[in-house]
Design a protein around this motif. Structure first.
Motif, PDB file in Angstrom:
ATOM      1  N   UNK A  30      -8.066   8.104  -1.386  1.00  0.00           N
ATOM      2  CA  UNK A  30      -7.951   6.741  -0.873  1.00  0.00           C
ATOM      3  C   UNK A  30      -8.532   5.753  -1.876  1.00  0.00           C
ATOM      4  N   UNK A  31      -9.559   6.172  -2.612  1.00  0.00           N
ATOM      5  CA  UNK A  31     -10.146   5.299  -3.633  1.00  0.00           C
ATOM      6  C   UNK A  31      -9.126   4.967  -4.713  1.00  0.00           C
ATOM      7  N   UNK A  32      -8.337   5.960  -5.117  1.00  0.00           N
ATOM      8  CA  UNK A  32      -7.322   5.723  -6.141  1.00  0.00           C
ATOM      9  C   UNK A  32      -6.240   4.764  -5.640  1.00  0.00           C
ATOM     10  N   UNK A  33      -5.861   4.940  -4.390  1.00  0.00           N
ATOM     11  CA  UNK A  33      -4.846   4.054  -3.813  1.00  0.00           C
ATOM     12  C   UNK A  33      -5.374   2.625  -3.761  1.00  0.00           C
ATOM     13  N   UNK A  34      -6.623   2.470  -3.320  1.00  0.00           N
ATOM     14  CA  UNK A  34      -7.232   1.142  -3.250  1.00  0.00           C
ATOM     15  C   UNK A  34      -7.291   0.506  -4.633  1.00  0.00           C
ATOM     16  N   UNK A  35      -7.677   1.303  -5.618  1.00  0.00           N
ATOM     17  CA  UNK A  35      -7.754   0.798  -6.987  1.00  0.00           C
ATOM     18  C   UNK A  35      -6.387   0.381  -7.511  1.00  0.00           C
ATOM     19  N   UNK A  36      -5.370   1.137  -7.139  1.00  0.00           N
ATOM     20  CA  UNK A  36      -4.011   0.868  -7.608  1.00  0.00           C
ATOM     21  C   UNK A  36      -3.515  -0.504  -7.159  1.00  0.00           C
ATOM     22  N   UNK A  37      -3.925  -0.926  -5.964  1.00  0.00           N
ATOM     23  CA  UNK A  37      -3.457  -2.225  -5.462  1.00  0.00           C
ATOM     24  C   UNK A  37      -4.523  -3.306  -5.594  1.00  0.00           C
ATOM     25  N   UNK A  38      -5.654  -2.960  -6.222  1.00  0.00           N
ATOM     26  CA  UNK A  38      -6.681  -3.959  -6.481  1.00  0.00           C
ATOM     27  C   UNK A  38      -7.466  -4.396  -5.273  1.00  0.00           C
ATOM     28  N   UNK A  86       0.836  -1.204   0.000  1.00  0.00           N
ATOM     29  CA  UNK A  86       0.000   0.000   0.000  1.00  0.00           C
ATOM     30  C   UNK A  86       0.869   1.252   0.000  1.00  0.00           C
ATOM     31  N   UNK A  87       1.884   1.266   0.856  1.00  0.00           N
ATOM     32  CA  UNK A  87       2.766   2.430   0.948  1.00  0.00           C
ATOM     33  C   UNK A  87       3.471   2.676  -0.376  1.00  0.00           C
ATOM     34  N   UNK A  88       3.977   1.620  -0.987  1.00  0.00           N
ATOM     35  CA  UNK A  88       4.696   1.761  -2.261  1.00  0.00           C
ATOM     36  C   UNK A  88       3.779   2.347  -3.336  1.00  0.00           C
ATOM     37  N   UNK A  89       2.565   1.815  -3.438  1.00  0.00           N
ATOM     38  CA  UNK A  89       1.628   2.296  -4.454  1.00  0.00           C
ATOM     39  C   UNK A  89       1.185   3.725  -4.159  1.00  0.00           C
ATOM     40  N   UNK A  90       0.902   4.001  -2.893  1.00  0.00           N
ATOM     41  CA  UNK A  90       0.436   5.337  -2.518  1.00  0.00           C
ATOM     42  C   UNK A  90       1.517   6.388  -2.755  1.00  0.00           C
ATOM     43  N   UNK A  91       2.751   6.089  -2.384  1.00  0.00           N
ATOM     44  CA  UNK A  91       3.834   7.055  -2.568  1.00  0.00           C
ATOM     45  C   UNK A  91       4.049   7.333  -4.055  1.00  0.00           C
ATOM     46  N   UNK A  92       3.891   6.315  -4.860  1.00  0.00           N
ATOM     47  CA  UNK A  92       4.024   6.519  -6.306  1.00  0.00           C
ATOM     48  C   UNK A  92       2.957   7.495  -6.804  1.00  0.00           C
ATOM     49  N   UNK A  93       1.722   7.313  -6.356  1.00  0.00           N
ATOM     50  CA  UNK A  93       0.639   8.213  -6.748  1.00  0.00           C
ATOM     51  C   UNK A  93       0.845   9.619  -6.177  1.00  0.00           C
ATOM     52  N   UNK A  94       1.261   9.690  -4.922  1.00  0.00           N
ATOM     53  CA  UNK A  94       1.485  10.995  -4.306  1.00  0.00           C
ATOM     54  C   UNK A  94       2.534  11.800  -5.083  1.00  0.00           C
ATOM     55  N   UNK A  95       3.610  11.113  -5.476  1.00  0.00           N
ATOM     56  CA  UNK A  95       4.690  11.803  -6.174  1.00  0.00           C
ATOM     57  C   UNK A  95       4.302  12.172  -7.602  1.00  0.00           C
ATOM     58  N   UNK A 141     -11.334  -2.066   2.642  1.00  0.00           N
ATOM     59  CA  UNK A 141     -10.206  -2.922   3.027  1.00  0.00           C
ATOM     60  C   UNK A 141      -8.972  -2.084   3.328  1.00  0.00           C
ATOM     61  N   UNK A 142      -8.780  -1.012   2.548  1.00  0.00           N
ATOM     62  CA  UNK A 142      -7.624  -0.143   2.747  1.00  0.00           C
ATOM     63  C   UNK A 142      -7.631   0.463   4.150  1.00  0.00           C
ATOM     64  N   UNK A 143      -8.819   0.824   4.622  1.00  0.00           N
ATOM     65  CA  UNK A 143      -8.926   1.443   5.941  1.00  0.00           C
ATOM     66  C   UNK A 143      -8.603   0.468   7.075  1.00  0.00           C
ATOM     67  N   UNK A 144      -8.553  -0.811   6.780  1.00  0.00           N
ATOM     68  CA  UNK A 144      -8.143  -1.771   7.816  1.00  0.00           C
ATOM     69  C   UNK A 144      -6.655  -1.634   8.120  1.00  0.00           C
ATOM     70  N   UNK A 145      -5.916  -1.087   7.178  1.00  0.00           N
ATOM     71  CA  UNK A 145      -4.474  -0.951   7.331  1.00  0.00           C
ATOM     72  C   UNK A 145      -4.045   0.477   7.655  1.00  0.00           C
ATOM     73  N   UNK A 146      -4.724   1.463   7.063  1.00  0.00           N
ATOM     74  CA  UNK A 146      -4.390   2.863   7.297  1.00  0.00           C
ATOM     75  C   UNK A 146      -5.679   3.677   7.399  1.00  0.00           C
ATOM     76  N   UNK A 147      -5.788   4.442   8.469  1.00  0.00           N
ATOM     77  CA  UNK A 147      -6.997   5.224   8.678  1.00  0.00           C
ATOM     78  C   UNK A 147      -7.075   6.481   7.834  1.00  0.00           C
ATOM     79  N   UNK A 148      -5.890   7.029   7.479  1.00  0.00           N
ATOM     80  CA  UNK A 148      -5.856   8.266   6.699  1.00  0.00           C
ATOM     81  C   UNK A 148      -4.687   8.225   5.713  1.00  0.00           C
ATOM     82  N   UNK A 149      -4.719   9.149   4.765  1.00  0.00           N
ATOM     83  CA  UNK A 149      -3.586   9.276   3.840  1.00  0.00           C
ATOM     84  C   UNK A 149      -2.326   9.687   4.601  1.00  0.00           C
ATOM     85  N   UNK A 150      -2.501  10.531   5.614  1.00  0.00           N
ATOM     86  CA  UNK A 150      -1.356  10.974   6.411  1.00  0.00           C
ATOM     87  C   UNK A 150      -0.656   9.792   7.071  1.00  0.00           C
TER      88      UNK A 150
END
Length: 200
Positions: free
Chosen positions: A41-49, A23-32, A54-63
């Motif tokens: 968060x929807x884009x990050x979830x989509x990026x990792x399929x 998740x971190x790898x995909x999110x950082x790629x999108x952030x950059x 489900x994403x919120x089970x691992x991270x509550x916020x983008x921060x």
């Protein structure tokens, strides 16, 4: 990877850590690529399929995705400080530990500049980063208090906290100047200048 008692982490925990890393790898790629604020968060979830839920089970916020490893960075900094020679003065020990932390980060100079620029550009990230860095103080103060050599003095902790707070603030100032210069200013020199100003 071992648990707190030294036993190998269970399969469930290893799987969780692997998913978090993905998740971190995909999110950082999108952030950059498109900016922190513009990424959802929807884009990050989509990026990792996976789903947003489900994403919120691992991270509550983008921060939390960006700064989730700040607690680990604090432990790296603590270990680096405690590994410095016992006779080394507090300022020198803190400087060396902070340098070791920066050198341990798994980013290229270019990506580190991008990530740090992103942190400085987002008010929500900066606020969360400040909150997490407060935790670093608690990790560093005991070693600095010992270096001051006045454990029986009730003011020793006050002096230790002041030193740690100043060192972290000087590091933040140096980093901000480095970001504003787009990486052209020498960060170590900027830190030394900040420290000299405080000590002078």
């Amino acid at each position: 990877m071992n648990d707190r008692e030294g036993r190998p982490a269970g399969l469930r925990e290893r799987t969780r850590r692997a998913v978090q890393a993905e998740i971190v790898e995909a999110a950082m790629r999108l952030f950059l690529e498109q900016g922190f604020e513009a990424t959802t968060m929807e884009q990050i979830a989509s990026e990792i399929g996976t789903s947003r839920r489900s994403l919120f089970r691992y991270f509550g916020t983008k921060e939390d995705i960006v700064l989730g490893d700040h607690a680990d960075h604090g432990k790296v900094l603590q270990a680096a400080l405690e590994a410095r020679p016992a006779h080394e003065p507090p300022w020198e020990a803190l400087r060396a530990a902070l340098k070791q932390l920066v050198e341990s980060l798994p980013y290229s100079p270019r990506d580190f500049l991008k990530i740090t620029s992103m942190l400085h550009a987002s008010p929500s990230l900066r606020a969360r980063q400040h909150e997490k860095r407060q935790q670093w103080t608690e990790l560093l103060v005991p070693d600095i208090a010992r270096r001051l050599g006045a454990a029986a003095d009730p003011m020793a902790e006050v002096r230790a906290r002041a030193l740690v707070a100043c060192a972290l603030s000087c590091s933040e100032v140096a980093t901000e100047v480095w970001v504003r210069s787009e990486g052209t200013v020498d960060m170590e020199q900027a830190f030394d200048e900040a420290v000299a100003a405080v000590r002078g």
